[in-house]
Enzyme design. Structure first.
Site, mmCIF file in Angstrom:
data_model
loop_
_atom_site.group_PDB
_atom_site.id
_atom_site.type_symbol
_atom_site.label_atom_id
_atom_site.label_comp_id
_atom_site.label_asym_id
_atom_site.label_seq_id
_atom_site.Cartn_x
_atom_site.Cartn_y
_atom_site.Cartn_z
ATOM 1 N N ARG A 1 0.820 -1.220 0.000
ATOM 2 C CA ARG A 1 0.000 0.000 0.000
ATOM 3 C C ARG A 1 0.852 1.267 0.000
ATOM 4 O O ARG A 1 0.339 2.372 0.185
ATOM 5 C CB ARG A 1 -0.926 -0.020 1.235
ATOM 6 C CG ARG A 1 -2.155 0.884 1.117
ATOM 7 C CD ARG A 1 -3.141 0.615 2.240
ATOM 8 N NE ARG A 1 -2.557 0.737 3.548
ATOM 9 C CZ ARG A 1 -2.475 1.866 4.257
ATOM 10 N NH1 ARG A 1 -2.965 2.985 3.780
ATOM 11 N NH2 ARG A 1 -1.921 1.882 5.457
ATOM 12 N N LYS A 2 2.149 1.123 -0.223
ATOM 13 C CA LYS A 2 3.052 2.281 -0.285
ATOM 14 C C LYS A 2 2.956 2.930 -1.663
ATOM 15 O O LYS A 2 3.917 2.986 -2.428
ATOM 16 C CB LYS A 2 4.486 1.862 0.027
ATOM 17 C CG LYS A 2 4.677 1.329 1.439
ATOM 18 C CD LYS A 2 6.109 0.872 1.665
ATOM 19 C CE LYS A 2 6.293 0.304 3.060
ATOM 20 N NZ LYS A 2 7.677 -0.195 3.281
ATOM 21 N N THR A 3 1.763 3.407 -1.966
ATOM 22 C CA THR A 3 1.464 3.959 -3.283
ATOM 23 C C THR A 3 1.425 5.479 -3.235
ATOM 24 O O THR A 3 1.485 6.093 -2.169
ATOM 25 C CB THR A 3 0.118 3.418 -3.787
ATOM 26 O OG1 THR A 3 -0.865 3.615 -2.762
ATOM 27 C CG2 THR A 3 0.203 1.931 -4.105
ATOM 28 N N HIS B 1 6.586 -1.148 -7.357
ATOM 29 C CA HIS B 1 5.946 0.119 -7.705
ATOM 30 C C HIS B 1 6.681 1.352 -7.195
ATOM 31 O O HIS B 1 6.578 2.424 -7.787
ATOM 32 C CB HIS B 1 4.488 0.154 -7.209
ATOM 33 C CG HIS B 1 4.306 -0.124 -5.760
ATOM 34 N ND1 HIS B 1 4.221 0.866 -4.828
ATOM 35 C CD2 HIS B 1 4.184 -1.289 -5.078
ATOM 36 C CE1 HIS B 1 4.047 0.324 -3.625
ATOM 37 N NE2 HIS B 1 4.028 -0.982 -3.756
#
Length: 294
Positions: free
Chosen positions: A139-141, A277
């Site tokens: 979730r490190k977006t 990502h």
């Protein structure tokens, strides 16, 4: 039977973001658009760079130009790999609108394709290693851009993990320290989250893993544990608890291409990483308006 298009997983709310992206890029006057006007033109989308890449982000690219009354014709399918330089698509419409959507559409495609390419590469390495579990992005977006990034992971063939705080419970060290213990944290969470949400608990030792499993964790994240230590620990936990509890083992923390093979071991069910990502190289695309034929 042909599987449904992957874009069907996107919520209807995402289309409203297209207007926000266009407004951000052109907050007032379009000076360059004034020069070229509304003359009909055809533009070629080229996939560039130096290495093969996975095409991803087609729905976002399409929607940008749909909003601007342009038409996109794709010459390959999303999820396919192309060798640069590749004529990927043709876009037709008024010249000023082609240029109005150019940078927004290219940025979306470049970022999404970069994530899909890296995700596919990680999956291929894990498959070659004989890994039967799941590779998942974290979730490190980027705030406001998560949907595009998670979509790129899916196109690349990996799992998007949880998409937000509400889609799965993840209890990390701060949650556990604040509540008093792993057992208390799980019990308190289950009292409000009910049966429908999985509870993923981060642990740093074998004793913490035992406590989490005994307390009813659905997923036990073995954080920053590597190599033979990880393999032996995972095997012991499965042997000790496998007949008593249903749970999944996850490895996370510091996973990158260089140590992927040592973490992609079969007692592990989930390998989660931000390397697919964060700081990923974008794929280079360009949109070139073609000169009209004499």
């Amino acid at each position: 039977m042909v599987p449904p298009a992957l874009e069907h997983v996107l919520p209807p709310s995402w289309k409203a973001q297209v207007l926000n992206w266009l407004q951000e890029d052109t907050p007032s006057f379009d000076w360059g658009g004034y020069i070229v006007g509304d003359v009909p033109r055809e533009a070629y989308l080229f996939g560039k760079g130096k290495t093969p890449a996975v095409l991803a982000g087609v729905p976002f690219f399409d929607e940008v130009f749909k909003y601007l009354d342009c038409r996109v014709e794709w010459h390959m399918k999303e999820g396919e790999t192309f060798q640069p330089v590749k004529h990927v698509a043709t876009v037709r419409g008024p010249a000023r609108k082609l240029l109005l959507g150019e940078r927004v559409a290219l940025n979306l495609l470049a970022r999404c394709s970069g994530i899909a390419t890296k995700s596919r590469h990680f999956k291929d390495i894990a498959d070659e290693n004989g890994f039967k579990g799941v590779i998942a992005g974290t979730r490190k977006t980027t705030p406001g851009f998560r949907l595009v990034e998670k979509y790129g992971m899916l196109v690349g063939g990996i799992d998007g993990h949880r998409t937000d705080l509400s889609s799965m419970v993840m209890l990390k060290d701060n949650h556990i320290w604040s509540s008093g213990s792993i057992t208390k944290a799980i019990e308190q969470t289950r009292s409000v989250s009910g049966f429908s949400l999985l509870i993923d608990v981060e642990v740093r030792s074998e004793s913490e893993a035992d406590e989490a499993i005994a307390a009813g964790a659905d997923v036990v994240m073995l954080d920053n544990i590597e190599g033979r230590v990880l393999l032996d620990l995972a095997q012991r936990l499965k042997e000790r608890w496998g007949a008593k509890r249903k749970f999944l083992l996850e490895t996370s923390g510091g996973i990158e291409e260089g140590n992927l093979r040592s973490r992609a071991v079969n007692p592990i069910d989930i390998l989660s990483t931000s390397a697919v990502h964060q700081s990923v190289q974008h794929i280079d695309f360009s949109l070139k308006i073609q000169k009209p034929k004499p």
